[in-house]
Design an enzyme around this catalytic site. Sequence first.
Site, PDB file in Angstrom:
ATOM      1  N   LEU A   1       0.865  -1.170   0.000  1.00 41.57           N
ATOM      2  CA  LEU A   1       0.000   0.000   0.000  1.00 41.57           C
ATOM      3  C   LEU A   1       0.906   1.226   0.000  1.00 41.57           C
ATOM      4  O   LEU A   1       1.997   1.202   0.572  1.00 41.57           O
ATOM      5  CB  LEU A   1      -0.890   0.031   1.250  1.00 41.57           C
ATOM      6  CG  LEU A   1      -1.940  -1.069   1.402  1.00 41.57           C
ATOM      7  CD1 LEU A   1      -2.631  -0.938   2.757  1.00 41.57           C
ATOM      8  CD2 LEU A   1      -2.964  -1.025   0.274  1.00 41.57           C
ATOM      9  N   ASP A   2       0.456   2.292  -0.624  1.00 44.96           N
ATOM     10  CA  ASP A   2       1.234   3.525  -0.599  1.00 44.96           C
ATOM     11  C   ASP A   2       1.397   4.020   0.836  1.00 44.96           C
ATOM     12  O   ASP A   2       0.587   3.699   1.714  1.00 44.96           O
ATOM     13  CB  ASP A   2       0.549   4.601  -1.444  1.00 44.96           C
ATOM     14  CG  ASP A   2       0.472   4.223  -2.914  1.00 44.96           C
ATOM     15  OD1 ASP A   2       1.346   3.466  -3.368  1.00 44.96           O
ATOM     16  OD2 ASP A   2      -0.463   4.674  -3.600  1.00 44.96           O
ATOM     17  N   LYS A   3       2.410   4.839   1.055  1.00 50.29           N
ATOM     18  CA  LYS A   3       2.732   5.337   2.390  1.00 50.29           C
ATOM     19  C   LYS A   3       1.510   5.892   3.123  1.00 50.29           C
ATOM     20  O   LYS A   3       1.289   5.596   4.301  1.00 50.29           O
ATOM     21  CB  LYS A   3       3.811   6.420   2.286  1.00 50.29           C
ATOM     22  CG  LYS A   3       4.159   7.098   3.598  1.00 50.29           C
ATOM     23  CD  LYS A   3       5.209   8.181   3.400  1.00 50.29           C
ATOM     24  CE  LYS A   3       5.507   8.909   4.699  1.00 50.29           C
ATOM     25  NZ  LYS A   3       6.527   9.975   4.518  1.00 50.29           N
TER      26      LYS A   3
END
Length: 324
Positions: free
Chosen positions: A141-143
């Site tokens: 997942l993105d940050k």
Amino acid sequence: MRVSLVEQIHLQGVVSPELSGKRLDQALALLFPDYSRSRLQGWIREGRVHVDGKQRKPKEKVWPGERIVLQAVLESVDSCQPEAIPLDLLYEDEHLLVVNKPAGLVVHPAAGNWSGTLQNALLHHDPALAGLPRGGIVHRLDKDTTGLLVVARNLRTHKRLVELLQAREIKREYMAVVNGLPAAGGTVDAPIGRHPVNRVRMAVVASGKPARTHYRIKERFRNHSLLDVQLESGRTHQIRVHMAYIHYPLLGDPVYGGRLKLPSGASDETIKLLQKFGRQALHARRLSLVHPVSGQAMAWESPLPEDFSSLLEGLRQDREEHGT
């Protein structure tokens, strides 16, 4: 500091009638299913596999009664170190973990984020994960995206989870707030690759990899919409790129979102709420799969994080104040 982990592997097997006439690499994949076929092919080429005492090529056929011996070294060299970072675990058994990731936590080390990542936290929780690619993480997942991730705890599970992802048999469902009011739900089917000019960004490009995103409208506000989103593929930034591509970018997205759009006549409180929401409004709310070992159908759900819930409450209040 780089850490080298070495595991000696010594495996034996006898070719059964069911494997008669199969290629050596195919037979190995069936005899030793904990290892990927590409890894096994590499070991054959390195001379680490003997059939009745002789080396063979991957494509050579095997016959009943032949004895296969595999002697190899599995080495993992990694700069990722264990760090005592809290983990929100929704599920744990000897084969896998399901993690609820908060906003701001990078999944694995990369340029600019060599520590303080989910992978560092996982290695502290279970040091044995150092022997797996990326500490057992099979998707990301993105940050600043919150929600659910599944992590493998051994090579067999890692291999199987990767296969399930590739076969699109791991279901990942998201909630997203977008700018604008789509007329209806739909599907975005458009290939994604690196942006031709800005290599940090992703984009819809003809040379990209196939990507498909399904979305439906869950709730409408005055100038924004809450969507249920489901991935059929899993490209980098896929939901963010696809929603921007159809001109409904995610609220708060610093890369693909464009300028902040405010509802006309919004109160100071609503304006402040929208301005303070400093990340893409995206949450991986549900994860479902068939357990790679037990075969049991399993699913997990993650509650909305506090900032996302507050955002929805503010948008609902704005809608009520204006009678729409």
